[in-house]
Design a protein around this motif. Structure first.
Motif, short mmCIF file in Angstrom:
data_model
loop_
_atom_site.label_atom_id
_atom_site.label_comp_id
_atom_site.label_asym_id
_atom_site.label_seq_id
_atom_site.Cartn_x
_atom_site.Cartn_y
_atom_site.Cartn_z
N MET A 136 0.83 -1.21 0.00
CA MET A 136 0.00 0.00 0.00
C MET A 136 0.86 1.26 0.00
SD MET A 136 -2.92 1.30 -0.10
CE MET A 136 -4.33 0.37 0.47
N THR A 195 2.30 1.88 -3.36
CA THR A 195 1.31 2.43 -4.29
C THR A 195 1.17 3.93 -4.06
OG1 THR A 195 0.14 0.38 -4.05
CG2 THR A 195 -1.03 2.16 -5.14
N LYS A 196 1.12 4.36 -2.78
CA LYS A 196 1.04 5.79 -2.47
C LYS A 196 2.23 6.54 -3.04
CE LYS A 196 -1.49 6.10 1.88
NZ LYS A 196 -1.32 6.41 3.30
N ILE A 224 1.95 6.90 -6.81
CA ILE A 224 0.97 7.91 -7.21
C ILE A 224 1.52 9.32 -6.96
CG2 ILE A 224 -1.30 8.88 -6.62
CD1 ILE A 224 -2.24 5.98 -6.21
#
Lengths: 477, 319
Positions: free
Chosen positions: B1, B4-5, B8
């Motif tokens: 997670m 992914t942050k 982005i």
């Protein structure tokens, strides 16, 4: 994933994004914003320079300037013809009294137009205009003016032209140290006859007029029965100025008002323009034009302020306006040791008038004549000393004189008592001795401390021939 | 997670940077043309001569055309007449640069030169009545006055002008490698005065100074010694400092500066004789210091230089 997207689309992040968009759009090409100048600074400077250069070049007969370099001077006229190759031909109305016969009245030198605080016309190699900025020729009297030349300049800042393009306005680049002034100079488009305007006739007219007497009077008749005004006048032909002092006559006394200095501008046709005259407490007349009348030796006004019945005349009189008793200090041993006369002295040589040359031979540039009047013992027998140097060989003559005072007529009279050393007098000195021992005597005037030295300056003026005046340094005991 | 942050974040940041750069890509170009355009090469005969004989040969710029910023605006000065410039520069080259180079056996002046010679046409008369003949500034610029006034066929005038050049160059030398001011100052410590202009050259020589101006301070004293040595030959120099041979003085009358030629008064009092002897010794001591300075600092024999300049002067004036 949805949670993640929701996180990044939170309020905080949206605010950040909005700010970024604002920054980006501020850089977008906005066609409504125009550059302030359509050319670079260098291009604009060159354009200004070209405008002035083309203006100077376009006048077929050049440009006439009547330039007053400082408040202590009058006007000097120039005719400039600028050429494409960077040279400028200059003609002037300088006279031999200023720079000698060899000074010439035409020169070719170089000029440039450059950008200073504004567009500047600079005369970059030596020509006639530089004579006004020569530390070695400094005729302006007074302490602090040594080495100041005529306070002239040869760089001029351009400020524009008249609507018809016939007059260009400049300011002298040099700021005058005493009053922080930059003098305005106007270049006027010349015509085919402009060379004739560079006249030096008035210098001859002044010389002719003052050969009659050093005492020059200005008389102003306002017409219509108004009260006449009288003033003493002194010309300074090196500075091209006229100094007037109005005479005030009261029942028991007479005195002069403070002096007023007018700048002289020599015009063609034996005329002088005075830039201003103070003819009354509040009456300042500008641009008074005077015409010389050869038979009488007087300058007479052509027109004053448009009033046809007003008249000004300037001419000779045979004695001082006010008779002084300044000779009393000379004959007082406590006040005076002697008087020193130096022929062609650089500081006070002008006080000795050209008429003096009629009573002694001029042996040329190397000739020196020193004279001491010695008033040192408190008895009546005095002496003076000739010292000749140069072409006559080295010699001296010690001559004894006695003085008398004519108190009623305020004159100092010398009587010849023969030579002290018994040597025969140089024949060339005899006319000078005759002048000194003229039974009519001399008018004596103390001018005060008017040079760079502390000495008082005295003049002795012949009563028989008031055109002859000598200037002396006063030496204290 | 977390990764992914991170991706982005990077993705968004990259997009923003691209947008930022793209937003500015249509900025109008700068106006063509330099703001520092060099002046066009001159085809003027004098300028070409200067380029060849001073700029190319010695890397010295000569400024004769008036430039306000190079001259004291509080003085009433003016530029040289163009016809006077080349002949003066020929003298300066022949009587200063070439003799130094010849005696040094190498391009001496090129190595230790002023970068700029500024020429002024008229006399620099100061308000006090003194005359400034030349200036040396920061070891880089020499300003020479009276360029218009020199009669090139008159050896006295040429010598006087060259005296100024040698004086100013002596400053360039001593500003680069100092002379021993302390030792120099002990020779005639009492004679220096700010009122030097009230003194005469002759009277100053009788006090151990080669000229009145030499009395202003030690540096001017040094430069004046060099200037006088390099504008006389050995015989003239020795005669100049032979103070004890003097037996006359200037006559004054009532304190007025009147010089009556041919009427010398002879003063043979012993005190005068002692004063003259001391003055001569002082001048010889200063001469010795100048000799040592030139030899030790620059490897030059100033007497050979003196001869070389004198011979060059004779040739130049005969031309």
């Amino acid at each position: 994933m949805k949670k993640i997207i929701q996180h990044y689309l939170s309020q905080k992040y949206l605010a950040f994004m909005f700010g970024l968009v604002l920054i980006v759009t501020s850089c977008s090409d906005d066609e409504t914003t125009q550059p302030l100048f359509d050319k670079s600074a260098e291009e604009r400077v060159q354009a200004e320079i070209s405008v002035l250069r083309n203006t100077l070049l376009e006048s077929e007969f050049g440009w006439v300037a009547s330039y007053r370099p400082a408040e202590e001077t009058g006007y000097f006229r120039f005719l400039f013809k600028f050429e494409e190759d960077g040279t400028v031909e200059t003609q002037t109305n300088f006279d031999s009294n200023l720079f000698g016969d060899d000074a010439g009245r035409r020169s070719v030198s170089e000029y440039e137009i450059v950008q200073g605080s504004t567009t500047k016309l600079s005369f970059t190699t030596e020509g006639l205009i530089h004579r006004l900025s020569d530390s070695n020729f400094s005729p302006i009297p007074g302490r602090g003016n040594g080495g100041s030349g005529l306070k002239g300049d040869f760089e001029f800042l351009y400020f524009g032209k008249s609507d018809n393009g016939d007059t260009l306005a400049f300011r002298a680049n040099r700021t005058q140290p005493d009053n922080n002034t930059q003098y305005i100079v106007r270049f006027v488009r010349a015509g085919s006859e402009s060379e004739n305007s560079l006249s030096t006739d008035p210098i001859n007219d002044i010389g002719e007029s003052t050969q009659k007497s050093v005492y020059q009077a200005l008389v102003y008749d306002p017409g219509s029965g108004g009260e006449q005004l009288t003033a003493s006048v002194d010309y300074n032909t090196r500075l091209r100025t006229l100094t007037m002092r109005r005479l005030i006559e009261e029942s028991d006394t007479s005195y002069f008002e403070d002096e007023y200095v007018a700048g002289m501008d020599y015009l063609s046709g034996n005329r002088i323009r005075l830039d201003s005259l103070r003819l009354g407490e509040n009456e300042l007349f500008r641009d008074v034009i005077l015409q010389y009348d050869q038979p009488t030796g007087f300058f007479n006004s052509v027109e004053i302020n448009g009033e046809s019945d007003s008249r000004i005349s300037i001419g000779s009189r045979d004695k001082p306006f006010i008779l002084t008793k300044d000779y009393l200090d000379l004959i007082d041993p406590a006040q005076t040791f002697n008087l020193l006369f130096i022929y062609r002295d650089p500081d006070i040589g002008d006080l000795t008038t050209p008429a003096f040359n009629t009573v002694h031979a001029d042996y040329g540039r190397d000739f020196r004549l020193y004279t001491f009047f010695r008033f040192d013992s408190g008895v009546t027998l005095k002496e003076f000393l000739f010292i000749f140097q140069g072409a006559t060989g080295n010699s001296s003559l010690l001559q004894q004189l006695e003085y008398n005072v004519d108190a009623d007529r305020n004159r100092l009279i010398f009587i010849n008592k023969g030579l002290v050393n018994g040597a025969p007098i140089d024949p060339s000195g005899q006319p000078f001795l005759n002048l000194l021992t003229d039974p009519e005597g001399f008018y004596v005037e103390n001018l005060g401390s008017v040079t760079r030295f502390t000495n008082q300056i005295y003049t002795l003026t012949s009563v028989s021939n008031p055109a002859i005046r000598m200037g002396f340094y006063h030496i204290l005991p | 997670m977390n990764n992914t942050k991170k991706y982005i974040r990077i993705l968004f940041s990259g997009i923003m940077i691209i947008i930022l750069l793209a937003g500015c890509d249509e900025e109008p170009g700068l106006t063509p043309g330099s703001n520092l355009n060099p002046p066009p090469a001159s085809d003027d005969a004098l300028d070409l001569w200067i380029q060849e004989n001073y700029v190319d040969s010695f890397n010295i710029e000569v400024v004769y055309s008036w430039q306000e910023s190079l001259v004291d605006q509080s003085r009433y000065l003016y530029p040289p007449h163009k016809d006077s410039v080349q002949s003066v520069l020929e003298f300066v080259k022949a009587l200063w640069i070439e003799p130094y180079n010849r005696v040094a056996g190498k391009p001496f002046v090129q190595e230790l030169k002023p970068s700029q010679l500024v020429l002024v046409g008229g006399r620099n008369l100061n308000p006090a009545g003194t005359i400034t003949l030349g200036l040396a500034e920061a070891g880089k610029r020499i300003t020479l006055f009276e360029v218009n006034l020199i009669d090139k066929s008159d050896s006295i005038q040429v010598n006087r002008f060259m005296q100024t050049v040698h004086h100013e160059y002596a400053h360039i030398l001593e500003q680069s490698r100092p002379f021993n001011e302390e030792v120099w100052g002990e020779i005639t410590p009492e004679g220096y005065t700010a009122q030097w202009f009230n003194e005469s050259d002759r009277g100053s020589q009788e006090e151990g100074f080669i000229s009145a101006y030499a009395r202003s301070n030690e540096n001017e004293d040094f430069a004046e010694m060099v200037a006088y040595m390099l504008t006389t030959n050995r015989e003239q120099w020795n005669e100049l400092i032979d103070i004890t041979a003097r037996d006359t003085e200037v006559v004054t009358m009532n304190g007025i500066p009147v010089i009556i030629e041919g009427r010398p008064q002879i003063r043979e009092v012993p005190e005068e004789r002692n004063r003259f002897t001391r003055a001569e010794e002082d001048l010889k001591a200063k001469e010795q210091l100048v000799f040592s300075y030139y030899r030790d600092e620059y490897g030059l024999d100033i007497y050979v230089l003196q001869d070389s300049i004198y011979n060059a002067t004779q040739r130049a004036i005969r031309r």
